[in-house]
Scaffold this motif. Structure first.
Motif, PDB file in Angstrom:
ATOM      1  N   THR A   1     -24.247 -62.583  -1.506  1.00 19.15           N
ATOM      2  CA  THR A   1     -24.249 -61.482  -0.430  1.00 19.15           C
ATOM      3  C   THR A   1     -24.248 -62.229   0.952  1.00 19.15           C
ATOM      4  O   THR A   1     -24.327 -63.450   0.838  1.00 19.15           O
TER       5      THR A   1
ATOM      6  N   LEU B   1     -30.033 -56.137  -8.129  1.00 23.03           N
ATOM      7  CA  LEU B   1     -29.616 -56.879  -9.230  1.00 23.03           C
ATOM      8  C   LEU B   1     -30.785 -56.319 -10.585  1.00 23.03           C
ATOM      9  O   LEU B   1     -30.288 -56.440 -11.824  1.00 23.03           O
TER      10      LEU B   1
ATOM     11  N   ILE C   1     -23.137 -51.204  -7.010  1.00 25.29           N
ATOM     12  CA  ILE C   1     -22.449 -52.022  -5.904  1.00 25.29           C
ATOM     13  C   ILE C   1     -21.990 -51.097  -4.621  1.00 25.29           C
ATOM     14  O   ILE C   1     -22.287 -51.280  -3.473  1.00 25.29           O
TER      15      ILE C   1
ATOM     16  N   ILE D   1     -21.725 -57.323  -0.005  1.00 28.14           N
ATOM     17  CA  ILE D   1     -22.021 -58.041  -1.272  1.00 28.14           C
ATOM     18  C   ILE D   1     -20.668 -58.619  -1.711  1.00 28.14           C
ATOM     19  O   ILE D   1     -19.546 -57.815  -1.907  1.00 28.14           O
TER      20      ILE D   1
ATOM     21  N   LEU E   1     -26.408 -62.653  -7.318  1.00 28.53           N
ATOM     22  CA  LEU E   1     -25.606 -61.839  -6.438  1.00 28.53           C
ATOM     23  C   LEU E   1     -25.471 -62.572  -5.374  1.00 28.53           C
ATOM     24  O   LEU E   1     -26.282 -62.907  -4.510  1.00 28.53           O
TER      25      LEU E   1
ATOM     26  N   ALA F   1     -31.154 -57.048  -1.953  1.00 35.05           N
ATOM     27  CA  ALA F   1     -30.498 -57.829  -3.351  1.00 35.05           C
ATOM     28  C   ALA F   1     -31.132 -57.646  -4.491  1.00 35.05           C
ATOM     29  O   ALA F   1     -30.651 -57.519  -5.804  1.00 35.05           O
TER      30      ALA F   1
ATOM     31  N   VAL G   1     -21.482 -50.995 -12.740  1.00 28.85           N
ATOM     32  CA  VAL G   1     -21.630 -51.914 -11.639  1.00 28.85           C
ATOM     33  C   VAL G   1     -21.106 -51.482 -10.377  1.00 28.85           C
ATOM     34  O   VAL G   1     -21.649 -51.899  -9.258  1.00 28.85           O
TER      35      VAL G   1
ATOM     36  N   ILE H   1     -28.651 -53.536 -11.904  1.00 32.00           N
ATOM     37  CA  ILE H   1     -27.525 -53.959 -12.464  1.00 32.00           C
ATOM     38  C   ILE H   1     -27.924 -54.583 -14.101  1.00 32.00           C
ATOM     39  O   ILE H   1     -27.471 -54.339 -15.017  1.00 32.00           O
TER      40      ILE H   1
ATOM     41  N   LEU I   1     -20.847 -60.980  -8.095  1.00 29.08           N
ATOM     42  CA  LEU I   1     -21.732 -61.088  -9.207  1.00 29.08           C
ATOM     43  C   LEU I   1     -21.418 -61.960 -10.140  1.00 29.08           C
ATOM     44  O   LEU I   1     -20.172 -62.078 -10.723  1.00 29.08           O
TER      45      LEU I   1
ATOM     46  N   GLU J   1     -28.556 -59.493   4.034  1.00 29.93           N
ATOM     47  CA  GLU J   1     -28.696 -58.557   2.843  1.00 29.93           C
ATOM     48  C   GLU J   1     -30.172 -58.386   2.390  1.00 29.93           C
ATOM     49  O   GLU J   1     -30.761 -59.340   1.971  1.00 29.93           O
TER      50      GLU J   1
END
Length: 136
Positions: free
Chosen positions: A84, A95, A131, A3, A82, A91, A127, A98, A6, A88
């Motif tokens: 990445t 999100l 992550i 990642i 996001l 994701a 966050v 988040i 953001l 990934e």
């Protein structure tokens, strides 16, 4: 899986939050991040109008040669982006988590002004934890 970063973009296209998590993307100035966020906001608006059969919320994933952008659009028009690696797979889940942290730590803060830059240590730490757990 990696990642890289953001972004949170307000409904007017302004970048209200940006954080890098890993090496791999070009290092940009804060002004360049603002320009990119505004450009992505415009692209997202255009893609929401392109669906030939029904209404669309716009692009959800944009892939480059070395990275992927996953976009989560909230009902208020705020975009969570996001950045990445291409492989990934979680994701969207990250999100969502988040967004929950944003709703809890930022929007419930009586001192936060909507559509303005996010300055919340509680949000920053949540966050980081999300992550950190998503990269293992």
């Amino acid at each position: 899986m990696a990642i890289f970063g953001l972004w949170i973009i307000n409904k007017a296209g302004g970048l209200v939050y940006q954080r890098n998590f890993a090496e791999g993307l070009a290092q940009l100035t804060s002004n360049e991040y603002l320009v990119l966020a505004g450009t992505l906001h415009g692209i997202h608006a255009i893609t929401s109008r392109l669906s030939p059969t029904e209404s669309s919320s716009g692009a959800n994933v944009i892939e480059g040669e070395t990275f992927k952008m996953t976009i989560f659009l909230t009902v208020t028009g705020t975009k969570f982006v996001l950045l990445t690696s291409l492989n990934e797979t979680i994701a969207e889940h990250i999100l969502q988590r988040i967004y929950e942290a944003y709703s809890d730590a930022v929007m419930k803060n009586p001192f936060h002004t909507p559509e303005m830059p996010i300055r919340s240590e509680k949000f920053e730490s949540r966050v980081g934890a999300i992550i950190g757990s998503g990269q293992t």
